[in-house]
Design a protein around this motif. Structure first.
Motif, mmCIF file in Angstrom:
data_model
loop_
_atom_site.group_PDB
_atom_site.id
_atom_site.type_symbol
_atom_site.label_atom_id
_atom_site.label_comp_id
_atom_site.label_asym_id
_atom_site.label_seq_id
_atom_site.Cartn_x
_atom_site.Cartn_y
_atom_site.Cartn_z
ATOM 1 N N PRO A 150 0.855 10.085 -2.913
ATOM 2 C CA PRO A 150 -0.074 10.384 -3.034
ATOM 3 C C PRO A 150 -1.235 10.509 -4.201
ATOM 4 O O PRO A 150 -2.205 10.094 -4.419
ATOM 5 C CB PRO A 150 0.090 11.851 -2.646
ATOM 6 C CG PRO A 150 1.408 12.191 -2.014
ATOM 7 C CD PRO A 150 1.778 11.410 -2.260
ATOM 8 N N SER A 151 -0.383 10.844 -5.325
ATOM 9 C CA SER A 151 -0.827 10.570 -7.181
ATOM 10 C C SER A 151 0.014 8.739 -7.315
ATOM 11 O O SER A 151 1.075 8.521 -7.337
ATOM 12 C CB SER A 151 -0.146 11.656 -7.815
ATOM 13 O OG SER A 151 -0.610 11.320 -8.871
ATOM 14 N N ILE A 254 -8.170 5.915 -0.489
ATOM 15 C CA ILE A 254 -8.904 7.503 -0.189
ATOM 16 C C ILE A 254 -8.537 7.938 1.289
ATOM 17 O O ILE A 254 -9.745 7.727 2.025
ATOM 18 C CB ILE A 254 -9.657 7.655 -1.242
ATOM 19 C CG1 ILE A 254 -9.898 7.314 -2.261
ATOM 20 C CG2 ILE A 254 -9.909 9.486 -0.256
ATOM 21 C CD1 ILE A 254 -10.932 7.657 -3.354
ATOM 22 N N PHE A 258 -7.645 12.292 2.363
ATOM 23 C CA PHE A 258 -7.680 12.899 1.041
ATOM 24 C C PHE A 258 -8.745 13.699 1.340
ATOM 25 O O PHE A 258 -8.904 14.342 0.169
ATOM 26 C CB PHE A 258 -7.843 11.698 0.358
ATOM 27 C CG PHE A 258 -6.056 11.385 0.562
ATOM 28 C CD1 PHE A 258 -4.332 11.239 0.804
ATOM 29 C CD2 PHE A 258 -5.702 10.509 -1.072
ATOM 30 C CE1 PHE A 258 -3.673 10.868 0.205
ATOM 31 C CE2 PHE A 258 -4.012 9.527 -1.626
ATOM 32 C CZ PHE A 258 -3.787 10.443 -0.586
ATOM 33 N N HIS A 281 -9.044 14.804 -9.266
ATOM 34 C CA HIS A 281 -9.111 13.955 -7.887
ATOM 35 C C HIS A 281 -9.029 12.465 -8.399
ATOM 36 O O HIS A 281 -8.030 11.279 -8.049
ATOM 37 C CB HIS A 281 -10.612 13.754 -6.785
ATOM 38 C CG HIS A 281 -10.530 15.417 -6.187
ATOM 39 N ND1 HIS A 281 -9.566 15.672 -6.212
ATOM 40 C CD2 HIS A 281 -11.473 16.025 -6.653
ATOM 41 C CE1 HIS A 281 -10.204 17.059 -5.171
ATOM 42 N NE2 HIS A 281 -11.426 17.232 -5.627
ATOM 43 N N TRP A 285 -5.605 10.606 -7.689
ATOM 44 C CA TRP A 285 -5.155 9.279 -7.241
ATOM 45 C C TRP A 285 -5.342 7.852 -8.243
ATOM 46 O O TRP A 285 -5.150 6.703 -6.912
ATOM 47 C CB TRP A 285 -6.537 9.278 -6.091
ATOM 48 C CG TRP A 285 -7.000 10.361 -4.992
ATOM 49 C CD1 TRP A 285 -5.830 11.028 -4.649
ATOM 50 C CD2 TRP A 285 -7.398 10.941 -4.487
ATOM 51 N NE1 TRP A 285 -5.859 12.344 -4.077
ATOM 52 C CE2 TRP A 285 -6.992 11.953 -3.525
ATOM 53 C CE3 TRP A 285 -8.952 10.558 -4.626
ATOM 54 C CZ2 TRP A 285 -8.024 12.820 -3.139
ATOM 55 C CZ3 TRP A 285 -9.830 11.860 -3.936
ATOM 56 C CH2 TRP A 285 -9.553 12.756 -3.279
#
Length: 382
Positions: A150-151, A254, A258, A281, A285
């Motif tokens: 996710p990151s 994204i 998300f 965010h 991201w």
């Protein structure tokens, strides 16, 4: 020193025209007297071997290219990928054209070394099957293929793409042969090859700006299986393959799941505060505020006029000029420009005695021997 007879003047003139320069500019760039080129054009013995080699290196050709007496065949001199990009943007500068050919050359080096290194555990390109999928569906499949967490940031996205058998180049900030000039509208390009595609991203002030270009180019390679060269206008296209690549990049960076992390009720009234609103965010991201806002707009959570107002505000902000960096770390530049997979392949070939130290230097952007040794220590963690 003996002057070479038999240099083909028409091939020399073709190179000048292909590069978009005059004979006088070539003389200045190579530091060779104009009188020598006057003799060359007259068909007289003109250049020494070292001078001819300097001219050949300047144009990215071999010495024998200028000694062949036949006319130049564009189809054999320029690859199909090169011609595709040149046809897409006929106004391409000579500098960008030269960069495209350098990238192709580096890819050839990589593939040759990859096949020669014993026990080399190198990735091979095996793209996901995306035929018939929408950009959203294709992005989901590609994200799973890349095994993304996710990151992310630019470097983690780059590593994930390289792990799937592609090469990712990033231009550097120095005024040199691997730079895409600040004033150039080109943001990136991709060279499709079924064995090893390559992506080139223009270095910008913020890594987040480079991330969207990276995924846009990946979209062309996976969705369209074609080469492409793109500028800012392409990154905002609303039709055709450019729009598909934009949608693919947005959904990949994204995904829909998300978006609930962003609370509309916290959106500031002033678009100048949007960057602060989206800071968490953006960092998580690895994307810009504009990419997030575009996804919110496409999801009908942000009015188009607010997105346009933010873009206008952002364009009015003057980006801080940064220098090219600290060349005390010159030994790391090949990693930043060519990517980790390429550099490791060269070092593996060197350590396996497949290439000489001088050859490794030339493959690593003409690093000095001491810098190659520093680069080895860097990878060894010493």
């Amino acid at each position: 020193m003996e002057r070479i007879a038999g240099i083909n003047p028409n091939r020399f003139l073709w190179c000048c025209a292909d590069r978009g320069i005059s004979v006088e500019e070539c003389a200045s760039a190579t530091d060779i007297a104009m009188a020598n080129f006057d003799k060359l054009l007259a068909g007289e013995p003109s250049l020494t071997f070292n001078q001819l080699r300097k001219v050949a290196e300047y144009f990215g050709r071999g010495v024998l290219f200028f000694l062949e007496q036949g006319p130049v065949n564009d189809a054999t001199v320029h690859s199909a990928q090169f011609r595709t990009l040149a046809n897409q943007k006929p106004e391409l500068s000579a500098r960008i054209k030269a960069l495209i050919e350098r990238v192709e050359h580096q890819r050839t080096i990589y593939l040759t070394l990859r096949d020669e290194v014993v026990d080399g555990n190198y990735p091979h390109f095996a793209p996901p099957q995306l035929d018939g999928l929408t950009p959203k569906q294709a992005a989901a499949a590609a994200r799973a293929w890349l095994e993304l967490e996710p990151s992310n940031n630019f470097e983690s996205y780059r590593r994930a793409i390289e792990a799937q058998g592609l090469l990712v180049f990033r231009s550097n900030g120095y005024n040199g042969k691997w730079q895409i000039a600040k004033e150039s509208p080109i943001l990136g390009f991709s060279l499709y090859d079924p064995e090893c595609p390559a992506i080139v991203v223009k270095k910008q002030a913020a890594d987040a700006q480079q991330v969207f270009t990276l995924m846009h180019e990946l979209g062309h390679l996976l969705l369209h299986r074609s080469s492409s060269i793109d500028d800012d206008e392409d990154m905002h296209a609303r039709g055709g393959q450019e729009q598909e690549a934009n949608a693919f990049a947005g959904y990949l960076l994204i995904p829909d799941d998300f978006l609930p992390a962003i609370f509309d009720q916290e959106r500031p009234d002033d678009v100048a505060l949007y960057d602060d609103w989206l800071t968490e965010h953006r960092k998580c991201w690895g994307v810009s505020s504009e990419v997030i806002l575009r996804r919110l707009m496409d999801s009908r959570r942000l009015p188009r006029q607010l997105y346009a107002a933010y873009r206008q505000w952002r364009n009015e902000q003057r980006a801080e000029d940064k220098d090219g960096g600290n060349r005390a770390y010159r030994h790391r530049e090949p990693k930043h420009v060519f990517g980790e997979v390429y550099v490791r392949t060269v070092l593996d070939a060197l350590n396996g005695k497949r290439i000489s130290l001088s050859t490794a230097c030339s493959y690593l952007d003409n690093l000095k021997i001491k810098d190659v040794r520093l680069l080895e220590r860097h990878y060894a963690g010493v």
